[in-house]
Design a protein around this motif. Structure first.
Motif: not given
Length: 195
Positions: A80-84, A110-124, A130-137
């Motif tokens: 998940v981190l890598i694809l993000t 659905g997880l893969i598609e959301a990651l590829r579309a840069q959309q929020p994931l349904t798994d909290s 994903r959100a933490f990775t993006l904030e660190v960046l």
């Protein structure tokens, strides 16, 4: 989802600057890594062949990748981190490679598609990663206290937070190198390439 190169990205670098090396044409210091990668995967990825232009860069990426794989983050979380990072950095090679890896792992489409579309994931839990990775960046590591607490509230630890930094460093190296060298998606991964 369509992933397009940003206007500043050159899709046609000088081929003499970043040749697609073979084991025989690569600098001597890169040959063992090329041979091992080819043996492990059954083919030599073009991204690795081009990165071999700098044996130290190739060696650094392969070592960091191996270290990241040994962290306490579960395999799904690492992917998940890598694809993000791959989608954020617009690296078509990494998007294809890690879509293939997630698919082989049996990850939810659905997880893969959301990651590829840069959309929020349904798994909290994975969305917190994903959100933490993006904030660190986005903050160059200066994550807000609420951002850190949201990550920790999902069962992650301070150790995991630092492992996220390791993953970001590792896959920033590969995504930047792939974009710089214009590495194409290999035929073996074409079914997973961004459209």
């Amino acid at each position: 989802m369509t992933i397009t190169a940003s206007p500043s990205h050159s899709t046609s670098p000088d081929p003499t600057a970043f040749p697609a090396h073979t084991v025989d044409s690569a600098p001597a210091a890169a040959r063992p890594a090329l041979r091992a990668t080819g043996d492990r995967l059954g083919y030599l990825p073009s991204a690795v062949a081009r990165m071999a232009t700098s044996p130290q860069t190739l060696d650094g990426f392969l070592k960091l990748s191996g270290i990241f794989e040994s962290t306490t983050l579960p395999q799904l979380d690492r992917e998940v981190l890598i694809l993000t990072i791959a989608t954020r950095n617009d690296c078509h090679v990494c998007v294809a490679m890690h879509t293939a890896k997630l698919t082989a792992m049996g990850a939810d489409p659905g997880l893969i598609e959301a990651l590829r579309a840069q959309q929020p994931l349904t798994d909290s839990r994975l969305e917190a990663l994903r959100a933490f990775t993006l904030e660190v960046l986005a903050t160059a590591g200066a994550v807000t206290e609420p951002g850190l607490q949201a990550f920790l509230a999902q069962g992650y630890t301070g150790r995991n937070a630092l492992e996220v930094v390791l993953g970001i460093g590792t896959y920033t190296l590969s995504t930047f190198a792939n974009r710089l060298t214009g590495a194409p998606v290999d035929e073996q991964l074409m079914a997973f390439a961004p459209q």
